[in-house]
Design an enzyme around this catalytic site. Sequence first.
Site, PDB file in Angstrom:
ATOM      1  N   LYS A 291      37.875  31.888  19.380  1.00  0.00           N
ATOM      2  CA  LYS A 291      38.276  32.391  20.693  1.00  0.00           C
ATOM      3  C   LYS A 291      37.354  31.857  21.782  1.00  0.00           C
ATOM      4  O   LYS A 291      37.787  31.566  22.899  1.00  0.00           O
ATOM      5  CB  LYS A 291      38.279  33.922  20.693  1.00  0.00           C
ATOM      6  CG  LYS A 291      39.382  34.540  19.849  1.00  0.00           C
ATOM      7  CD  LYS A 291      39.382  36.046  20.005  1.00  0.00           C
ATOM      8  CE  LYS A 291      40.539  36.698  19.251  1.00  0.00           C
ATOM      9  NZ  LYS A 291      40.453  36.513  17.819  1.00  0.00           N
TER      10      LYS A 291
ATOM     11  N   GLU B 288      34.405  40.644  26.451  1.00  0.00           N
ATOM     12  CA  GLU B 288      35.211  40.496  27.648  1.00  0.00           C
ATOM     13  C   GLU B 288      35.253  41.803  28.426  1.00  0.00           C
ATOM     14  O   GLU B 288      35.072  42.891  27.854  1.00  0.00           O
ATOM     15  CB  GLU B 288      36.649  40.091  27.286  1.00  0.00           C
ATOM     16  CG  GLU B 288      36.767  38.701  26.715  1.00  0.00           C
ATOM     17  CD  GLU B 288      38.200  38.342  26.376  1.00  0.00           C
ATOM     18  OE1 GLU B 288      39.036  39.264  26.285  1.00  0.00           O
ATOM     19  OE2 GLU B 288      38.481  37.146  26.199  1.00  0.00           O
TER      20      GLU B 288
ATOM     21  N   ARG C 117      50.442  30.112  14.734  1.00  0.00           N
ATOM     22  CA  ARG C 117      51.359  30.423  13.636  1.00  0.00           C
ATOM     23  C   ARG C 117      52.562  31.150  14.207  1.00  0.00           C
ATOM     24  O   ARG C 117      52.625  31.456  15.389  1.00  0.00           O
ATOM     25  CB  ARG C 117      50.670  31.325  12.609  1.00  0.00           C
ATOM     26  CG  ARG C 117      50.089  32.584  13.243  1.00  0.00           C
ATOM     27  CD  ARG C 117      49.491  33.520  12.216  1.00  0.00           C
ATOM     28  NE  ARG C 117      48.656  34.550  12.803  1.00  0.00           N
ATOM     29  CZ  ARG C 117      49.089  35.682  13.354  1.00  0.00           C
ATOM     30  NH1 ARG C 117      50.388  35.909  13.437  1.00  0.00           N
ATOM     31  NH2 ARG C 117      48.252  36.570  13.846  1.00  0.00           N
TER      32      ARG C 117
END
Length: 665
Positions: free
Chosen positions: A117, A201, A292
Amino acid sequence: MSLRKLLIANRGEIAVRVMRTAKAMGIATVAVYSEADARALHVETADEAYPIGPAPARESYLKIDAILAAAKASGADAIHPGYGFLSENADFADACAAAGLVFVGPPAAAIRAMGSKSAAKALMEKAGVPLVPGYHGEDQEPALLRAEAARIGYPVLIKASAGGGGKGMKVVTFDAEFPDALASAQREAKSAFGDDRVLIEKYLTRPRHIEVQVFADAHGHAVYLHERDCSIQRRHQKVVEEAPAPGLSPARRAAMGQAAVDAAKAVGYVGAGTVEFIAEGEDFFFMEMNTRLQVEHPVTEAITGQDLVEWQLRVARGEKLPLAQADIPLIGAAIEVRLYAEDPQRDFLPQVGRLDHLALPFAVPGVRVDAGVRAGDAVSIHYDPMIAKIIAAGADRAEAVGRLCAALAATEVVGLATNRSFLAAIAGHPAFAAAELDTGFIARHAADLLPAPEPVDDRILALAALSILLEEARVSAAAADPADPFSPWGLAPGWRLNRAAHVDLTFSDQGARIAVRAHYKASGFVLDLPGGPLAVEGAREADGTLAARLDGVRLKARVVRSGMKLTVFAGGLERTVEFVDPRVASIDATGTAGRLVAPMPGTVIRVAVEPGQAVLKGAALVVVEAMKMEHTVTAPRDGVVQAVNFAVGDLVDEGAELLVLDEAG
């Protein structure tokens, strides 16, 4: 490029789903299975199936060499990874290529680029995709992470850098909470993804979670197939997904779609992917890209009329995308919910055991069901406890919501606790109908969605009693002497000589005993219930449905008996009572109140105390991991630890006494 035989390196509903499309395209299918899945639905659906190891995923579905060996033995020329397990594993994609197999997914380089990430966000920043304020660096020193959290400003969200699905994700509201939350997130991340790195975050207070389905081919074309709103979540795991996102303007849809395509192009993407955004007000920020097919892809299929697995297979064969951006339709609305074996009344603890009865809403108009289990199958501790996905589509959102409510009312599961009633409460909530969606939906409406259990009502008792009485009559009739079929001794259990015919039944509801007296009448029974007498009649139909009349009101229900428990499904409601049969020795359930027991089967991953240690109420004592989630057993009161019965690494059954705690002093 030819693709004649496809191995699906996964299990459950996604394996069955991929096989259905592959067979329609004339492609032979190969399943792999662990020892626990030897008779699973995906094994029986495939043209061939190969065993790959013991039940734990790390010894079977996560073993690259075993899967490649099965592909070689079967003669497969391609592997579809499904979702979960190895679907976002770049090493697996490389291994497939090295073995001469087509990997039905993106290039390994794209998986690696988006697998972290932190690295992904750095790439997105360069590509001009908006980001949430946060820390995505490689330095994982706890003191630095804590300082970064303070810089960003609380509340913050700790997220596993290498994964998703709510694993390794913790919301922290105060600085003092940060060290414990970080340690827990890192443990979960390590267990689920083999990587304990995290990012931090800013935690938005009323955000929406909106994701965009993207597709790219090897010829340089990339498109988006609109968006999905996945805002209704619990513990950062999606509960309800719908497409398109309600209230999204065409301009904003196009802007988010283009940002998603830009993200895919930035990493040379090929195949199906999902770019996830967090949105608040008119702003949206990149969160991550899932390399995916997603669990919720059916809602996109419903509004576009496309089969995304077919698109995957065509792209894997080297074909161009079936449609250009301008040709992708947006038709109506669709909503998906995930039916899980979990107990909402016990903080959604996953359940394991046998599905004694399973009825899914295949016959409800506009409803699609993707399931990987059948009645009689077991839900295992080793895998995700999802039973099925229920997808309702309609000409507009209101019609889709109505069909979803009907589908959930027609869903029946006995043997394991499920979230069916919880999902039905969401689907039927006025705020859901009004599309008042954000990630705080469940917490905000918890009192409505998770009400305290109420005493069983007379209608449920009447249906349970009628079911018992009809079964007694059937058994009596079967036992009648064929030489004297009219003998009163074999006609019914309520026949009495020179006295009124009645029978007393006893039920137990939440520990309370309820007596019901049934008076036999020519057309049925009169039941003496807590609310007064009620005339009842009915019969079982061929499909097991109970056709009943309660004081003349006609209704249909189903009463499923599992041992002494009777589960009543009627009018979309579901209640379970226990029949106390005087002919069977009563065995009272052993209570666990005050005992420090394992909340479910799992593995002890942390023991925070030792014998002789004094603890305060609420202190963490033992952490049990099950289905890749941590469950912390805390002290119910102040006390002193007398004994610790298990060590780290031990497997424990549900209800196993983990330790003994004496009263303080």
